[in-house]
Design a protein around this motif. Structure first.
Motif, PDB file in Angstrom:
ATOM      1  N   GLY A 136       3.482   5.861  46.269  1.00 27.43           N
ATOM      2  CA  GLY A 136       3.585   4.488  45.817  1.00 27.43           C
ATOM      3  C   GLY A 136       3.018   3.522  46.850  1.00 27.43           C
ATOM      4  N   PRO A 137       2.728   2.290  46.460  1.00 29.95           N
ATOM      5  CA  PRO A 137       2.193   1.297  47.400  1.00 29.95           C
ATOM      6  C   PRO A 137       3.154   1.100  48.569  1.00 29.95           C
ATOM      7  CG  PRO A 137       2.034   0.507  45.147  1.00 29.95           C
ATOM      8  CD  PRO A 137       2.869   1.745  45.110  1.00 29.95           C
ATOM      9  N   GLY A 138       2.646   1.288  49.791  1.00 30.34           N
ATOM     10  CA  GLY A 138       3.463   1.085  50.988  1.00 30.34           C
ATOM     11  C   GLY A 138       4.447   2.180  51.268  1.00 30.34           C
ATOM     12  N   ALA A 139       4.536   3.223  50.430  1.00 30.37           N
ATOM     13  CA  ALA A 139       5.507   4.303  50.632  1.00 30.37           C
ATOM     14  C   ALA A 139       4.914   5.376  51.533  1.00 30.37           C
ATOM     15  CB  ALA A 139       5.898   4.919  49.293  1.00 30.37           C
ATOM     16  N   ARG A 140       5.747   5.962  52.383  1.00 31.53           N
ATOM     17  CA  ARG A 140       5.288   6.982  53.320  1.00 31.53           C
ATOM     18  C   ARG A 140       5.383   8.382  52.698  1.00 31.53           C
ATOM     19  NH1 ARG A 140       8.668   6.144  58.626  1.00 31.53           N
ATOM     20  NH2 ARG A 140       7.480   8.024  59.188  1.00 31.53           N
ATOM     21  N   GLY A 141       6.266   8.582  51.746  1.00 28.24           N
ATOM     22  CA  GLY A 141       6.451   9.898  51.146  1.00 28.24           C
ATOM     23  C   GLY A 141       5.895   9.979  49.736  1.00 28.24           C
TER      24      GLY A 141
ATOM     25  N   SER B 149      11.973  11.434  44.819  1.00 30.31           N
ATOM     26  CA  SER B 149      11.470  11.631  46.178  1.00 30.31           C
ATOM     27  C   SER B 149      11.315  13.126  46.440  1.00 30.31           C
ATOM     28  CB  SER B 149      12.436  11.023  47.190  1.00 30.31           C
ATOM     29  OG  SER B 149      13.649  11.777  47.200  1.00 30.31           O
ATOM     30  N   THR B 150      10.690  13.451  47.582  1.00 30.55           N
ATOM     31  CA  THR B 150      10.508  14.858  47.947  1.00 30.55           C
ATOM     32  C   THR B 150      11.854  15.560  48.068  1.00 30.55           C
ATOM     33  OG1 THR B 150       8.460  14.329  49.115  1.00 30.55           O
ATOM     34  CG2 THR B 150       9.517  16.434  49.651  1.00 30.55           C
ATOM     35  N   LYS B 151      12.814  14.913  48.696  1.00 32.81           N
ATOM     36  CA  LYS B 151      14.131  15.518  48.870  1.00 32.81           C
ATOM     37  C   LYS B 151      14.810  15.761  47.529  1.00 32.81           C
ATOM     38  CE  LYS B 151      18.618  14.862  51.106  1.00 32.81           C
ATOM     39  NZ  LYS B 151      19.475  13.964  51.923  1.00 32.81           N
TER      40      LYS B 151
ATOM     41  N   ALA C 190      12.023   4.727  44.636  1.00 33.33           N
ATOM     42  CA  ALA C 190      11.569   5.862  43.827  1.00 33.33           C
ATOM     43  C   ALA C 190      12.379   5.969  42.559  1.00 33.33           C
ATOM     44  CB  ALA C 190      11.683   7.144  44.633  1.00 33.33           C
ATOM     45  N   ARG C 191      13.710   5.692  42.642  1.00 35.31           N
ATOM     46  CA  ARG C 191      14.567   5.787  41.455  1.00 35.31           C
ATOM     47  C   ARG C 191      14.241   4.684  40.458  1.00 35.31           C
ATOM     48  NH1 ARG C 191      19.283   6.822  44.963  1.00 35.31           N
ATOM     49  NH2 ARG C 191      19.655   9.067  45.017  1.00 35.31           N
TER      50      ARG C 191
ATOM     51  N   VAL D 275      14.903  24.386  46.437  1.00 38.61           N
ATOM     52  CA  VAL D 275      14.040  24.897  47.500  1.00 38.61           C
ATOM     53  C   VAL D 275      14.034  23.912  48.659  1.00 38.61           C
ATOM     54  CG1 VAL D 275      12.570  26.149  45.877  1.00 38.61           C
ATOM     55  CG2 VAL D 275      11.981  23.801  46.512  1.00 38.61           C
ATOM     56  N   LYS D 276      13.358  24.293  49.731  1.00 34.68           N
ATOM     57  CA  LYS D 276      13.183  23.392  50.859  1.00 34.68           C
ATOM     58  C   LYS D 276      12.065  22.393  50.560  1.00 34.68           C
ATOM     59  CE  LYS D 276      14.538  26.890  54.254  1.00 34.68           C
ATOM     60  NZ  LYS D 276      14.111  27.677  55.446  1.00 34.68           N
ATOM     61  N   PRO D 277      12.080  21.210  51.220  1.00 31.41           N
ATOM     62  CA  PRO D 277      11.008  20.225  51.003  1.00 31.41           C
ATOM     63  C   PRO D 277       9.622  20.808  51.265  1.00 31.41           C
ATOM     64  CG  PRO D 277      12.833  19.201  52.164  1.00 31.41           C
ATOM     65  CD  PRO D 277      13.150  20.660  52.090  1.00 31.41           C
TER      66      PRO D 277
END
Length: 427
Positions: free
Chosen positions: A48-53, A19-21, A12-13, A29-31
């Motif tokens: 993103g491709p293949g990313a879960r978040g 990222s969500t976090k 992500a960087r 805030v909270k995620p």
């Protein structure tokens, strides 16, 4: 943290997205709240491709964070407006004018001397405020033109406006000019009030001149001293509602007459300057019935607080009431009203732990001096004018227009379509 999770964050960087976090940390805030922003359309996300978040544009996240900070600041600014002042400190059930115990100052010095202390930090023993002929004459004429049923604040507000119109130098906001205006405006307000006594005073201390416009009785020395001390005790009380209005006007660089007019407009409310009138009427009813019990019961039954008891800034006894009650003990004709006030306090104490406030003491003064119920409002307004000028002086030294909180908009979000005329009522 697993290597798989670390790899996703690094990915992500690498493309610059968060990222969500990380977005949650930026927003504070909270995620779960981040996803709530997404569902409300306040924040965009993508996978993103293949990313879960989900990942987020850092610029969009920063913009949302800034918007949230502004909204929080608007709420905080509205609820906790703070103004730096060197005039009045209220602390531990006592209050101080420029660091000096205000009750002791009022007991030892005249109203005019206390006013000078507020404005300049210097005592001027024996000072008397005198109205100049032209503004005083204009104020009297304007007040005489008012309907007979007008209240005291109506008269004082009109007098202030008329005096301003007669003063071509009113726009000079230098310290010297504003203090000079204060020294003439206060006696002009008193001079504009219609006299009650046929032979009223026009010279000497302000309290003597004001007495003749409030009572038809000839005052004794103890009564005049009590009135003068009441004026001095009430000269300022930090950022009361009317004082805040004065500072807002001064922040916009309104001249002193206009700033005082703003204060008078707020003062007229029953929860502020007019409160003593409610207590005055209550005391007369107690005197008429011979006991406070049915009067207090009627107030509580109507769902009202018993007037003259308690104060939002004092947990214990109001120091202004304590000082004024001490002087009322020396007034020859105050005995019955004092007894009625004590009866109210004792009766109410069976249900609530509230102490007498200055409105109760002021009502004893007016009720035992042959004054109308509205006299307390007049005393309060004349007294507080000196404090308003002191606050205006401070505000003129501050950045212009700083008294401008930001509103927190809670209405419909734009864009909305223009309303259809055919949907309007009556069409």
């Amino acid at each position: 943290m697993t290597d798989q999770g670390a790899g996703r964050r690094t990915s992500a960087r690498e493309d610059g997205r968060l990222s969500t976090k990380e977005a949650a940390e930026v927003l504070g805030v909270k995620p779960e709240t981040v996803y709530a922003y997404v569902s409300r359309g306040q924040l965009g996300s993508r996978r993103g491709p293949g990313a879960r978040g989900s990942t987020f544009d850092p610029r969009e996240v920063q913009a949302l964070a800034r918007r949230n900070r502004r909204e929080r600041a608007a709420v905080t600014g509205a609820d906790e407006l703070s103004v730096r002042t060197r005039i009045t400190l209220i602390e531990k059930d006592r209050y101080y004018f420029r660091g000096v115990d205000a009750a002791e100052l009022a007991l030892r010095h005249t109203y005019e001397e206390v006013a000078e202390w507020l404005w300049t930090g210097t005592l001027r023993p024996g000072v008397h405020f005198t109205p100049p002929p032209e503004p005083a004459g204009a104020a009297r004429l304007a007040v005489r033109a008012l309907p007979e049923h007008c209240g005291p604040t109506d008269r004082l507000r009109v007098a202030a406006i008329a005096a301003a119109a007669a003063d071509p130098l009113r726009f000079d906001l230098s310290e010297e000019a504003v203090i000079g205006t204060a020294r003439t405006l206060i006696p002009t307000l008193v001079a504009a009030l219609p006299p009650v006594q046929p032979t009223h005073r026009d010279g000497g201390p302000l309290a003597g001149r004001l007495w003749g416009r409030l009572s038809g009785r000839q005052p004794d020395e103890a009564s005049l001293h009590a009135l003068d001390t009441a004026l001095a005790l009430l000269v300022d009380h930090d950022l009361a509602a009317s004082t805040l209005a004065v500072r807002v006007a001064a922040s916009a660089r309104a001249h002193p007459y206009a700033a005082v007019s703003a204060g008078l407009g707020v003062l007229e409310g029953p929860l502020h300057g007019a409160a003593s009138g409610l207590v005055h009427r209550m005391l007369l009813e107690v005197l008429d019935r011979g006991t406070a019990a049915p009067v207090v019961a009627a107030e509580l039954r109507a769902g009202r607080r018993v007037p003259g008891l308690g104060h939002r800034v004092y947990q214990g006894e109001d120091p202004r009431a304590k000082a004024l009650f001490g002087l009322l003990e020396t007034m020859p004709k105050a005995g019955p009203a004092l007894a009625a006030a004590r009866d109210v306090v004792v009766t109410a104490a069976r249900h609530t732990d509230l102490h007498a406030n200055v409105d109760l003491a002021l009502a004893v003064l007016t009720a035992s001096s042959g004054m109308a119920a509205e006299a307390g409002e007049t005393i309060f307004a004349v007294a507080r004018t000196a404090g308003w000028i002191a606050h205006a002086l401070e505000e003129y030294e501050e950045r212009p227009m700083r008294m401008r909180p930001v509103g927190q908009y809670v209405g419909e979000r734009p864009p909305r379509h223009l309303p259809d005329v055919s949907d309007l009522p009556g069409e």
